[in-house]
Scaffold this active site. Sequence first.
Site, PDB file in Angstrom:
ATOM      1  N   SER A  81      -6.921  -1.874   2.208  1.00 16.92           N
ATOM      2  CA  SER A  81      -7.205  -1.275   0.898  1.00 16.92           C
ATOM      3  C   SER A  81      -7.656  -2.293  -0.138  1.00 16.92           C
ATOM      4  O   SER A  81      -7.510  -2.080  -1.339  1.00 16.92           O
ATOM      5  CB  SER A  81      -5.974  -0.510   0.369  1.00 16.92           C
ATOM      6  OG  SER A  81      -5.648   0.539   1.233  1.00 16.92           O
ATOM      7  N   GLU A  98       0.817  -1.215   0.000  1.00 21.48           N
ATOM      8  CA  GLU A  98       0.000   0.000   0.000  1.00 21.48           C
ATOM      9  C   GLU A  98       0.852   1.267   0.000  1.00 21.48           C
ATOM     10  O   GLU A  98       0.412   2.332   0.431  1.00 21.48           O
ATOM     11  CB  GLU A  98      -0.952  -0.027   1.194  1.00 21.48           C
ATOM     12  CG  GLU A  98      -1.933  -1.185   1.139  1.00 21.48           C
ATOM     13  CD  GLU A  98      -2.803  -1.279   2.374  1.00 21.48           C
ATOM     14  OE1 GLU A  98      -3.728  -0.457   2.494  1.00 21.48           O
ATOM     15  OE2 GLU A  98      -2.573  -2.166   3.211  1.00 21.48           O
ATOM     16  N   GLU A 112     -15.224  -5.183   9.642  1.00 23.78           N
ATOM     17  CA  GLU A 112     -13.891  -4.938  10.176  1.00 23.78           C
ATOM     18  C   GLU A 112     -13.772  -3.482  10.589  1.00 23.78           C
ATOM     19  O   GLU A 112     -14.669  -2.675  10.338  1.00 23.78           O
ATOM     20  CB  GLU A 112     -12.815  -5.260   9.127  1.00 23.78           C
ATOM     21  CG  GLU A 112     -12.902  -4.405   7.880  1.00 23.78           C
ATOM     22  CD  GLU A 112     -11.854  -4.779   6.839  1.00 23.78           C
ATOM     23  OE1 GLU A 112     -11.294  -5.886   6.926  1.00 23.78           O
ATOM     24  OE2 GLU A 112     -11.593  -3.962   5.945  1.00 23.78           O
ATOM     25  N   SER A 150     -11.562   9.245  -0.072  1.00 22.53           N
ATOM     26  CA  SER A 150     -11.617   8.343   1.068  1.00 22.53           C
ATOM     27  C   SER A 150     -12.849   8.601   1.926  1.00 22.53           C
ATOM     28  O   SER A 150     -13.260   9.742   2.124  1.00 22.53           O
ATOM     29  CB  SER A 150     -10.363   8.487   1.941  1.00 22.53           C
ATOM     30  OG  SER A 150      -9.217   8.086   1.243  1.00 22.53           O
TER      31      SER A 150
END
Length: 356
Positions: free
Chosen positions: A185, A15, A308, A319
């Site tokens: 991600s 990432e 999660e 985002s």
Amino acid sequence: MKKKLGLLYGGKSAEHDVSLSTARAVTQALNFDKFDVFPIFITRDGEWRKGDQLTAPVESIEQLQLGKGTQDSIPNDVSSFLLNKDEKEFDVIFPLLHGTNGEDGTVQGLLEVLNLPYVGNGVLASSAGMDKVVMKQLFEHAGLKQVPYVYFIRKEWNKNQDALIAKMEEELTWPMFVKPANLGSSVGISKASNREELIKAIDLASKYDRKIIVETGIVAREVEMGVLGNDSPKVSVPGEIKPVTDFYDYDSKYNDNNTGLIIPAPVTTDVVERMKDMAIRAFKVLDCSGLVRADFFVTAEDDIVINEVNTMPGFTPVSMYPILWQNTGVTYSDLIEQLIDLAIERHEEKQQLQYQ
């Protein structure tokens, strides 16, 4: 007095590029009248490089990829790198690292040993939140409802493939989602609707981690909430994700502007309150601090399942975490300043502990 802020980004992780995008976005939201900002770049090979002070937002990711010959480049002595006695130590470090070697508690442990304030979750929360299996086991302890799952390590898969497939088909239902246990991600995640796809998905996931988790797919809406705080966390409005693909994969998160976000999510007040309760319980059972994005599945019958939590959600313009707080009344800039204040608050509290 302006605070000296170190932005820590990059890293030896799948990432790495996500981290660079996050770092650029944060520089564009920082108030440079309040902070002296220094970029600290970790290369893909693990070399640490500190650049000159930033005096304005970074416009391109290339500006953040500090080359050799920058102000400092010390791969083997990070302590002196961060604790330069010839100048003022950092007031706070902002780790903008995603994935392994950054979001998993490793860098947090380093900063703890160096006694430096840092934004975000501590060692335990970071490592437990990074490992999806450990996270789910803690959620189970807290009584949080989850989808059925099976996990195993790569060596077990190589030795007992048929037995593991039989176990998954017995305990789970199609379709199944296959994930590396220690990545975020959506890297390495695949959806499998039959044995052939399952084997291929596990082989892919095993390239990214030695531990694999396989979950039952669920027909439900994907709804997320942001959590912000230390001992008394607060929760944002919920947001629903409407990916154009089968699931919210890497491209949907970072490259695809067609993914739909509905904020606030069209759910009942009762669902919102139950999700808030679950988000805070998840935050506390992992001993989180600073920030967390809690991800849920909401069925047509308004049944809620926690998927999660992400202990270092992205801060790119697309985002979910900063967008959720913007829609809750906290601007991007204010959000970052609150996170910095929370980091200093937590650090000052730790200084009150007795060690003898």
